[in-house]
Design a protein around this motif. Sequence first.
Motif: not given
Lengths: 670, 223
Positions: A644, A646-649, A651-653, A656, A659-660, A663-664, A666-667
């Motif tokens: 609850q 965390l920094t903005i960055r 959260y983005l991480t 990210f 997502l990665v 994708l992994v 999926v591969v």
Amino acid sequence: MSLFVLHVSLTFGLLLAAAAAGVVGLRRQGASDVVYGLSALAAAGGAGFAVVHGFLGESPAALALPGGLPGVGIRLRIDSLSLVFLVVVNAVAALVSLYAVGYGRHEHPGRVLALYPLFLIGMNVVLIADDAFTFLIGWEFMSLASWGMVAARHEDPEARRAAHLYLLMACGGAFALLFAFGVLAGHAGDYAFAAIRARTLTGWMPELALVLILIGTGSKAGLVPLHVWLPLAHPAAPSHVSALMSGVMTKVAIYGTIRLVFDLMPTPQWYWALPFLFAGISTALIGLLQALVERDLKRLLAFSTIENIGIIYVALGLAVAFTATHLAAPAAVALTAALFHVANHAVMKSLMFCGAGAVLHAAHSKDLEKLGGLFNRMPATGALMLIGAAAISALPPLNGFASEWMVFQAILASPALPVEGLRFLVPAVGAVLALVAALAAACFVRAYGIAFLGRPRSPEAAAAHEVDRVSLAAMALMAGLCIAGGVLAPLVVEALRPATLQLVNAGLPAQAGPVPLTLTPFDGTRSTYNGFMIAVFLLVSSFLASWGVHRIATRATRRAPAWDCGFPDASPATQYTASSLGQPIRRVFGPIALRVRQQIAMPPPGSTAPAEFRLSMTDPVWSLFYVPLARLVELLSWQFNILQFLTIRRYLTLMFAALVLLLVVVVLWR
Amino acid sequence: MGDFAFDLAHLLSGLMVVVSMVLLYQDRLTAMLNVFAAHAMLLGAAVGWQAEVQGAGHLWITAGIAFVFKGIVIPAALHAMVRRLGIHREIETVVGVGPTLIAALALTALAVLVVMPATEYANPLAREDLAFALAVVLLGLLMMITRRNAVSQIVGFMSLENGLILAAAGAKGMPLVVEVSVAFSVLIAFIVFGVFVFRIRERFDTVDIGTLERYRGEQQDGA
């Protein structure tokens, strides 16, 4: 087909009208008459249509409506199984609604009014749904509407707690069902029941689905260890709603189990019976033991519901075992017994809850320790409750006996099972079930005796009066059904044959013994039961006995003996109390099964304070299962609480990384 | 479609990935903005080539928007912003350039691995385009999380969005309205970001978003 359209539109139309009336008439006098009257009409219509369907043999009838999931739509279908449950649910709902016409006048109805018809709609939708989406929508409708009615007395903290717990369990159960459908439908993603039926499950998928189904439907039915909400939530609602929840909604849950396990799942394996048998028998035992020591009349009835659900699941487990081992005849007996007991329990539990509502209204208490002597003050309710109590204690010639007898017949067929383990397990389950059946009688002797016999234990009970005629008429009809279900058992069993034919490909033999109205689960060479003969015998013998007593007894004045029938003291406190009557059971089973703690607080010497006897009981399931679960949830929430802040960055991480990671996956997965 | 058409499309979108990597390598804001302008112009060229190859007139509009707005107007505005803020020298990276570039290479490989098998039967042009576009999107995201400066986060976001448009242009039959709305939303985002950056600056005398973190939730905590 057109009959089905008429059926659906009429039933749901009337119920929606009732719900609208409930909303409009929230604060108006007389609204409850309209709402419950319309509900009764709709439910009676629903049951009637189902009966007509059955007679015309028009099932299965199907209907596809626009809407719902894309590609699936809203699919409705009536087959033999739905018909059985439609008749049971709607007939009982009609009688309970009739009762509510009388009862609702003095029970503060307010919030319940609009929800009551919606509750009926939800249950009906579940019964005729033919795709997972519609099924779940109906299921959730049923859950939410009943939750609203449990929470109707929200001023009471107890009711709030019950409603909260109920909502949690309902959410959990619905999630389990959602995943169960996901497993059953697979990634093809066709959620129509026909598509699910056609699929073959591989690996451990069927077992996973079975566990999820048992969690999902069992939590609604009250299967141990998912039963904890039931004794809180069912009694918290107004009595006619309790009757529906206990008598009918649990049956809809059982319908879910049957539909999913026997219809949608592939052919069962023998070990699928184990969760049914273990959960069923522990449910029966735990429910009954709690009922035996419970002081609150409505909660006692709720515990007794849990017990009966256990019996039904045992019968279903037997049906699974017999089906898996290709023993068609015993499978038909077990499934018939389960369906029969579903119908019987729906009727008798609704009768008992309606009676409890009458008692609550008349004596302003549902605490057994404050009741007593009600038979003289409300003789009609007393007589009807006696029939219900006898039926639920499985006394012949009433309906409870007939279905429980059939369960035992299925158990007695277990030596034919080709699996060694089951051959040992099933008789053991039967022994426990016999104990449960005996204790159930003890439980209702206690409940009925304390409430209706003896002398009143409170001024309110002494001032009790009979309830209104409409309520009595509804209860009388239910009691009549209890008697008819026992006396005319073979007819009921005949009516259940299409359903067993559909599910296990076998039915009972034709019920045409040498004597009419003989219940013959197997062929005539094995045990049979004739409730009609027993009823006739009981009537004749009791008539003869009373005639004889009157004939032989003297008319001379008798003097009362010195011991005064065991009541030399005039105080009602000298009678047996509900707690004292339950004390032997508490002694025997208490320390383990009920976690009984007894404390005697003696005042210090010289003090004039009274000594105190404190008794506390908790369900062991709480401490074994739910308290650790709650701790785990709390721990995890504390751990995740970091997220609850965390920094903005970061959260983005996180996004990210997610997502990665995907994708992994999926591969790698391909 | 001729080999030349394919090769040129391949070259342009491949160049976009390379420029994305170059973006990650920059340690001065002005240089970064210039690289971003090049990125957007390349996008304009790539989309324009797609318009030529596919014979889709509306893609020319997209190409024009990309070239004019993202290649010229927005970088110019960002330059002005940086000058007004006086921060043209700063770039505070969170992770060093080396590890960032290694991660970028891994992400590009991942994008190719994901897209190639999934689009086996698709038009080869669209396939290559999609793989590169996904790589550009991932690199844009990587840029957003490895930079502290609000301006470089804006640039990361916009380069991510360039990747989206590249993907959209590669797919045949993408209606213009989608591109227009995407372009519009980027414009809005740019304005919001811009206003936001100035507000941050006014308040905290820096555009390092790390400073913001101290100012959260203090009402609740009463700190």
